[in-house]
Design an enzyme around this catalytic site. Structure first.
Site: not given
Ligand code: ATP
Ligand code: LTN
Length: 324
Positions: A112, A192, A195
């Site tokens: 990031k 991955k 969001k």
């Molecule tokens: P950002 O992209 O804003 O960092 P994110 O979509 O990665 O957000 P987080 O808020 O960081 O989501 O994660 C929330 C939870 O969802 C965490 O436990 C994370 O490990 C899980 N998670 C996030 N993305 C994935 C994914 N692609 N597959 C499985 N688990 C996920």
């Protein structure tokens, strides 16, 4: 006494099926085995720029998603991080025993922080996460694989604190569910699903309409060749099969077999239907929850969290030599 569980999601966008399959789905099951705390980490979300109005909206939306997915406020504590000021204070204390080198080597920070003008909050992000976890004597932290490094740092900080001062902090364990641990982006299956991805074609939001879901799955990148094969060399189809399997309670091998002669287009059409029929009831539940009801639940959750967090914070402050 039941063991404690803590986990959290940032209200930095609309939650997607990766967040559900990798996190919330497991929480719903685990809440009956552990005394659980599910936080909405708005202070983490602001480590990258957020629109204030959107942030407020997303924070309430995440709470509604928790509830609609089956987190039961009678069983678990649901709260907003910034409503429990002890988290930020504990973070400062842990900040004084964390090495900058430990923060700089975090993969999430490296990912990031490309470009100039990297903010201190982004670097210090894992210390706030450690504070979240350690304030509650947490035993287990269910997270996706991507968060493992942060939980490891939390363990290191707990050990360091305990050996420097007194055995006050519980060393937590990460709980990684194998299934669904990493759902990949639809537009780029090497990263991955996220969001905060640049394109909305990266993810399927839990609030996406039927039409949008169909369109996103149709446009999802595919591998070269036409066969439906569940293998590491075909990351795009492997990811889509995983989503299918997890939502439909099916085995990847059976899906592979079923679509052997049907090809990509038929597979994608069916996958869209599966996603839509999974999301329909969830979206209905979300719409039926009033804002006032969520706010009441969040206020009650914060009150309970503050009481527990304050006890730990005072113990930590005293042992460091601060006058409480
Ligand atoms: P950002 O992209 O804003 O960092 P994110 O979509 O990665 O957000 P987080 O808020 O960081 O989501 O994660 C929330 C939870 O969802 C965490 O436990 C994370 O490990 C899980 N998670 C996030 N993305 C994935 C994914 N692609 N597959 C499985 N688990 C996920
Ligand atoms: N960094 C995590 C969110 C998070 C968290 C936590 C998860 C903040 N504090 C405490 C578990 C426990 C993420 O981005 N998924």
């Amino acid at each position: 006494m039941r063991k404690r569980l803590f986990s959290a999601i940032q209200p930095s966008g609309t939650l997607h099926i990766g967040n559900y399959l990798g996190a919330i789905r497991n929480w719903v099951k685990l809440q009956y085995d552990y005394e659980s705390f599910f936080c909405i980490v708005d202070l983490h979300a602001i480590t990258v720029p957020q629109n204030p109005k959107e942030l407020r909206k997303k924070t309430i939306e995440v709470a509604k998603i928790y509830l609609a997915c089956g987190i039961d406020p009678k069983v678990s504590t649901i709260f907003i991080q910034s409503q429990v000021p002890q988290h930020a204070e504990m973070m400062w204390l842990l900040n004084t025993i964390t090495k900058v080198s430990e923060l700089k080597r975090m993969t999430q920070f490296k990912d990031k922080s490309e470009g100039k003008g990297v903010l201190a909050g982004l670097l210090n992000y894992p210390i706030l996460m450690a504070a979240d976890i350690l304030l509650y004597d947490t035993n287990v932290v269910p997270v996706g694989e991507d968060q493992l490094q942060h939980v490891e740092l939390t363990r290191t900080l707990a050990r360091r604190f305990n050996s420097k001062f007194k055995n006050l902090l519980v060393e937590p364990k990460a709980l990684i569910e194998k299934e669904g641990m990493r759902i990949m982006g639809l537009d780029d299956p090497s990263k991955k699903m996220s969001k905060s991805a640049d394109s909305s074609y990266n993810y399927i939001s839990l609030t996406d309409s039927d039409e949008i879901i169909k369109d996103k799955i149709k446009k999802a990148v595919t591998d070269s060749g036409k066969s439906i094969k569940y293998t590491d060399t075909k990351q795009a189809i492997k990811n889509l099969i995983n989503i299918y399997a997890l939502l439909d309670n099916a085995k990847p091998a059976d899906i592979e077999e079923a679509y052997r002669r049907k090809g990509y287009a038929a597979f994608k059409t069916d996958l869209a239907e599966i996603v839509i029929s999974f999301l329909k009831p969830l979206q209905g539940k979300m719409r039926s929850i009033e804002d006032a009801e969520v706010i009441k639940i969040l206020n009650q959750g914060a009150e309970k969290a503050r009481e527990i967090a304050q006890i730990k914070l005072s113990e930590v402050k005293k042992i460091i030599g601060l006058i409480v």
